[in-house]
Design an enzyme around this catalytic site. Structure first.
Site, mmCIF file in Angstrom:
data_model
loop_
_atom_site.group_PDB
_atom_site.id
_atom_site.type_symbol
_atom_site.label_atom_id
_atom_site.label_comp_id
_atom_site.label_asym_id
_atom_site.label_seq_id
_atom_site.Cartn_x
_atom_site.Cartn_y
_atom_site.Cartn_z
ATOM 1 N N ARG A 1 -6.873 8.159 -10.277
ATOM 2 C CA ARG A 1 -6.163 6.879 -10.413
ATOM 3 C C ARG A 1 -5.216 6.659 -9.238
ATOM 4 O O ARG A 1 -5.063 5.536 -8.752
ATOM 5 C CB ARG A 1 -5.389 6.836 -11.742
ATOM 6 C CG ARG A 1 -4.749 5.479 -12.031
ATOM 7 C CD ARG A 1 -4.203 5.384 -13.445
ATOM 8 N NE ARG A 1 -3.122 6.318 -13.680
ATOM 9 C CZ ARG A 1 -2.490 6.448 -14.847
ATOM 10 N NH1 ARG A 1 -2.874 5.718 -15.878
ATOM 11 N NH2 ARG A 1 -1.512 7.314 -14.994
ATOM 12 N N LYS B 1 -1.022 1.246 -10.097
ATOM 13 C CA LYS B 1 0.233 1.829 -10.605
ATOM 14 C C LYS B 1 1.310 1.702 -9.524
ATOM 15 O O LYS B 1 1.669 2.669 -8.846
ATOM 16 C CB LYS B 1 0.015 3.274 -11.034
ATOM 17 C CG LYS B 1 1.044 3.792 -12.032
ATOM 18 C CD LYS B 1 0.594 5.102 -12.641
ATOM 19 C CE LYS B 1 1.651 5.715 -13.545
ATOM 20 N NZ LYS B 1 1.875 4.935 -14.768
#
Length: 300
Positions: A66, A161
């Site tokens: 991620r 993120k």
């Protein structure tokens, strides 16, 4: 005199948090970043929060995947040996059960300018904090959340993120000023997630959660809850959820890597069902905390 001072200095070192910054492990109070760092000036940076149990990163590769996705999405070229860096940081902080925060910014251009080029050297920072053993608390000691429903004012790339969390901060503060613990966010008539947590709604024994999209961050704890549900034979669906559906919910939960799975007992001043922690949450809490406790203690 020398021995006494040496002992004091040794104790001070043992009690000093060690951080990682640009290739060095050093005491937190010695870490310095340029005032022109783009992470500081523009939130031009991404991050991950990774739990370590008994000194071993939990689902570390998923977090690193991620992280790589976020870095590619905002075009930061950083390919350090993250696993070695984080393992080394945890070891220097005593190992055990720690939550590791890793942040990579685009770096400093030496002045404040919106433009950037690929020759900049990224700033890499990481630090640790203890993980709370939720299992040791027990379900009876878990406080049910009260929440508000608020407009989702974040950008449309919540799958990245990013450290650009000002909208999250402002909405959470709005919730706190209303006497609530969290806020559930709504965009284009659909619930997305909380300010730093994923959302679950239970109706007639089925768990519903918003499906993955660029509007939400697919949390690793969210994925774990769905895996535990599958193993236990609890049905679940990833679907669009409208805020008006909350009125008919039997249970509502939120989840995050630092809080686990938390029951929501009140929304905008109205109790969820009977306002108590629901039976399916009780079951999921037992499954989740047992899983976490085994990781923290090594028990089988």
């Amino acid at each position: 005199m020398f021995n006494a001072l040496s002992k004091v200095w040794a104790v001070a070192l043992m009690n000093t948090d060690i951080v990682y910054l640009n290739g060095r492990y050093l005491p937190a109070n010695e870490a310095q970043v340029s005032v022109f760092d783009r992470g500081f000036l523009f939130a031009d940076s991404v991050y991950e929060v990774i739990p370590y149990y008994q000194g071993v990163g939990f689902r570390l590769q998923q977090h690193l995947d991620r992280l790589a996705y976020s870095l590619r999405a905002i075009r930061i070229a950083a390919d350090d040996d993250w696993r070695s860096i984080l393992d080394g940081l945890v070891e220097r902080n005593g190992g055990g059960n720690l939550s590791v925060y890793l942040q990579i910014s685009r770096g400093s251009a030496g002045s404040r300018t919106h433009a950037y080029d690929q020759s900049m050297t990224p700033t890499v920072f990481a630090c640790c904090s203890p993980i709370k053993d939720i299992y040791a608390l027990g379900a009876d000691q878990v406080k049910g959340y009260t929440v508000i429903v608020s407009a989702d004012l974040r950008w449309h790339r919540c799958d990245i993120k990013s450290t650009g969390l000002l909208p999250n901060i402002l909405v959470l503060q709005q919730a706190r000023e209303a006497g609530a613990d969290e806020a559930l966010l709504v965009r284009d008539g659909l619930l997305s997630e909380g300010t730093s947590c994923n959302l679950f709604v239970v109706r007639q024994g089925v768990i519903y959660t918003p499906k993955r999209s660029s509007e939400i961050l697919g949390g690793t704890t969210r994925e774990l809850i769905l895996e535990l549900a599958a193993e236990a034979g609890i049905p679940f669906q990833e679907v669009d959820i409208r805020p008006e559906e909350l009125a008919n919910a039997d249970e509502v939960w939120v989840s995050s890597s630092t809080r686990g799975v938390i029951p929501v007992i009140e929304i905008d001043g109205t109790p969820v069902a009977d306002g108590q922690k629901g039976p399916l949450w009780q079951q999921m809490f037992a499954l989740f905390t047992r899983f976490q406790h085994r990781l923290m203690t090594g028990e089988k």
